[in-house]
Design a protein around this motif. Sequence first.
Motif, short mmCIF file in Angstrom:
data_model
loop_
_atom_site.label_atom_id
_atom_site.label_comp_id
_atom_site.label_asym_id
_atom_site.label_seq_id
_atom_site.Cartn_x
_atom_site.Cartn_y
_atom_site.Cartn_z
N ILE A 1 0.89 -1.14 -0.11
CA ILE A 1 0.01 -0.15 0.04
C ILE A 1 0.83 1.13 0.18
O ILE A 1 1.78 1.19 0.99
N PRO A 2 0.89 2.08 -1.21
CA PRO A 2 1.72 3.19 -1.08
C PRO A 2 1.80 4.25 0.19
O PRO A 2 0.69 4.65 0.50
N SER A 3 2.79 4.40 0.50
CA SER A 3 3.18 5.62 1.54
C SER A 3 2.49 7.02 1.10
O SER A 3 2.06 7.76 2.20
N SER A 4 2.53 7.02 -0.12
CA SER A 4 2.04 8.39 -0.71
C SER A 4 0.43 8.74 -0.07
O SER A 4 0.00 9.85 -0.05
N LEU A 5 -0.19 7.65 0.39
CA LEU A 5 -1.72 7.76 0.46
C LEU A 5 -1.83 8.68 1.89
O LEU A 5 -2.77 9.20 2.39
N SER A 6 -0.41 8.88 2.71
CA SER A 6 -0.49 9.62 3.76
C SER A 6 -0.64 11.20 3.61
O SER A 6 -0.97 11.82 4.53
N PHE A 7 -0.69 11.48 2.29
CA PHE A 7 -0.91 12.79 1.94
C PHE A 7 -2.34 13.27 1.91
O PHE A 7 -2.85 14.33 1.87
N LEU A 8 -3.26 12.32 2.03
CA LEU A 8 -4.87 12.48 1.84
C LEU A 8 -5.39 12.71 3.14
O LEU A 8 -5.95 11.95 3.85
N LYS A 9 -5.20 13.80 3.63
CA LYS A 9 -5.67 14.18 5.22
C LYS A 9 -7.08 14.27 5.28
O LYS A 9 -7.37 14.19 6.51
N ASP A 10 -7.86 14.49 4.51
CA ASP A 10 -9.30 14.63 4.42
C ASP A 10 -10.00 13.26 4.16
O ASP A 10 -11.03 13.36 4.30
N LEU A 11 -9.21 12.13 4.06
CA LEU A 11 -9.77 10.77 3.97
C LEU A 11 -10.69 10.28 5.11
O LEU A 11 -10.14 10.44 6.21
N ARG A 12 -11.85 9.94 4.64
CA ARG A 12 -12.63 9.59 5.69
C ARG A 12 -13.02 7.96 5.60
O ARG A 12 -13.25 7.19 6.68
N SER A 13 -12.97 7.52 4.46
CA SER A 13 -13.21 6.05 4.21
C SER A 13 -12.42 5.54 3.31
O SER A 13 -12.05 5.97 2.13
N ILE A 14 -11.75 4.40 3.41
CA ILE A 14 -11.08 3.58 2.34
C ILE A 14 -11.23 2.14 2.51
O ILE A 14 -11.16 1.40 3.71
N ASP A 15 -11.50 1.47 1.63
CA ASP A 15 -11.58 0.03 1.26
C ASP A 15 -10.69 -0.45 0.45
O ASP A 15 -10.88 -0.49 -1.04
N ILE B 1 -12.77 7.48 9.20
CA ILE B 1 -14.00 6.92 9.95
C ILE B 1 -13.80 5.50 9.60
O ILE B 1 -14.45 4.58 10.91
N GLU B 2 -13.56 4.85 8.24
CA GLU B 2 -13.77 3.52 8.09
C GLU B 2 -12.35 3.33 7.24
O GLU B 2 -12.16 3.71 6.22
N VAL B 3 -12.06 1.72 7.69
CA VAL B 3 -10.90 1.49 7.01
C VAL B 3 -11.13 -0.14 6.97
O VAL B 3 -11.34 -0.71 8.00
N ASP B 4 -10.82 -0.61 5.71
CA ASP B 4 -11.05 -2.16 5.49
C ASP B 4 -10.09 -2.59 4.61
O ASP B 4 -9.88 -2.20 3.47
N LEU B 5 -8.97 -3.45 5.53
CA LEU B 5 -8.02 -3.92 4.89
C LEU B 5 -7.87 -5.48 4.65
O LEU B 5 -6.94 -6.23 4.57
N SER B 6 -9.09 -5.98 5.05
CA SER B 6 -9.37 -7.57 5.21
C SER B 6 -9.02 -8.31 4.03
O SER B 6 -9.05 -7.80 2.77
N ASN B 7 -8.71 -9.47 4.25
CA ASN B 7 -8.42 -10.43 2.91
C ASN B 7 -7.51 -10.06 1.95
O ASN B 7 -7.56 -9.93 0.78
N ASN B 8 -6.35 -9.73 2.46
CA ASN B 8 -5.04 -9.47 1.78
C ASN B 8 -4.04 -10.33 2.27
O ASN B 8 -4.17 -11.18 3.13
N GLN B 9 -2.61 -9.96 2.04
CA GLN B 9 -1.49 -10.62 2.60
C GLN B 9 -0.67 -9.93 3.17
O GLN B 9 0.67 -10.13 3.23
N LEU B 10 -1.32 -8.99 4.22
CA LEU B 10 -0.38 -7.80 5.15
C LEU B 10 0.36 -8.73 5.81
O LEU B 10 -0.44 -9.56 6.72
N THR B 11 1.58 -8.28 6.14
CA THR B 11 2.31 -8.85 7.27
C THR B 11 2.97 -8.03 8.12
O THR B 11 4.06 -7.22 7.77
N SER B 12 2.33 -7.40 9.45
CA SER B 12 2.92 -6.77 10.05
C SER B 12 2.13 -6.90 11.60
O SER B 12 1.23 -7.49 11.85
N GLN B 13 2.78 -5.84 12.43
CA GLN B 13 1.91 -5.53 13.77
C GLN B 13 0.77 -4.63 13.57
O GLN B 13 1.07 -3.81 12.57
#
Length: 421
Positions: free
Chosen positions: A339-353, A374-386
Amino acid sequence: MPYFLNFGTRDSCVRESASFLCDNSYRKMESWKVGIDCCSWDGVTCDRVRGDVIGLDLSCSWLYGTIPSNISLFLLPHLQHLNLAFNDFSFSPISSGFGQVARLRYLNLSGSQFSSQVPLKLSHLSQLTSLDLSHNGFVYLEASFMKRLVKNLTKLRELQLHEVDMSLVPVSSFMNLSSSLTSLTLEACQLSGRMSNNIFHLPNLCELNLKENRELMGVFPMANWTNPLRFLDVSSMTFSGELPKSIGNLKFLRNLGLNECSFTGSVPISLGNLTQLTHLDLSNNDFSGEIPSLLSKLKELSYLALQFNQLTGLIPASLGNLTKVTEIFLKSNNFIGHIPSSLSFLKDLRSIDLSNNNFEGKIPNFFTNFTKLIEVDLSNNQLTSQIGEFHRSNSLQILRVENNKLYGSIPKSISNLANLI
C-alpha cells in the motif's frame, strides 16, 4: 387546528372552505389571514405592477388530501410558478386541471404521494420550462403523453421523472427531445430497449441521469462527443465493449457514474482530462489492467470507486496527489504490492476500502493516525505486520484487518478508539 386553503384569483385569495386540508403546516401558514393582502402571504408571489398572483410555493407544507377538479387554483390565469413538492396527496391521481393553467412555466409535483397515469393535458402546457414529477411511487406515463410532450413542450429545459413508471414508453420517444434541455432525469423509470446515442449529443445538456434502468442498453458516442455535461450517471444500464476515449472530451464533467455497466478493457487514459471531476464511480464492471497514473491529474476528486473489477498491478503512488479525496474504494480487484505510503498525503480521507486484493507488507501507520478517518477495511489481503499505535484523537468507527498475516499483540492504544462501533 386543521383548516382548508382556497386558492382564488388576485382579488379573492382568502382562507375559506375549499380545497387543501392542511395539518400543522411546516410553514404554519401564519401569514394566510383574512383581511391581509394575499401578496404578503408566505409562498405567494405577485406581479409588482398589476398585482396578479404569478407564483405559489407550497412545498413542504404538510398539505394532504385530494385536489378536486374545480379547485380555484386552476383558475389563476397569470400563474407561472407552482411548487407543491413534498406534501401528501393520499395517492390520488394528478388532476388534469393542472393542464388548464396555460401560462405555467414551472411545475413541481415531486414527492407528494400522487398515483395513477399522468394526464395528457399536462402535455398542453407549452410554456413549461421545468417539469418535475419525481418520487411519487405509483405514477406512470404512457407513450401518448411522451409523444405530445416532445412535440408541444419545446421550451422545456428541466425534465425530472425519477421513479415515474415509463415501462410503456418506447425509448425512440427520446429521439427528438428539445435541444433546449439542460437537465434530464430518468432514474429508475423501468425503461427498456436500446437508447439512441442522440441523447448524449443534446447541445445544452448539463445533467443526464439514466441510472437504475436495468433493461436499458446504450452506446456512448465514439468521437466528437462534446457538450456542457456536468453530471452524467448511467449506472446499471448495459453497455458493451470498452469505455470510449471520447469520454475525455467532456471537460466540464464533475460527476461520472458508470457503476455496473458491463464495460470491459482498460480504464481509458483520457479520463485524466476531466480535471473538474469530483465524483468518479467505475465500480462493478470488468475493467482490467492497471490504474492509469494520469488519474492523479483529477485534483478536485473527492470520491473514487473502482471496486469489483479485474484491475491488476500496483496502486500508483501518484494517487497521493488527490489531496481532496475523502472516499476511496478499491475492493475486490487483483492489486498487488505494498500500500503506497503516498496515501499519507490524503489528510481529508474518511473512508478507504482495499479489501479482497493481494496487498502485502506492512499496514501503513497513517491509517492509525488520521484524525478524520472513519472507516478502514484492509481485510482479505496478505499484509504482514503488527498493528500500529492509535492516535488519541482517532475518529475510527470501523476497522477491519481480518484474514491477513498479522502478528504480535493488539496495542493498548486501541482503547483510544472511543468511536469504534
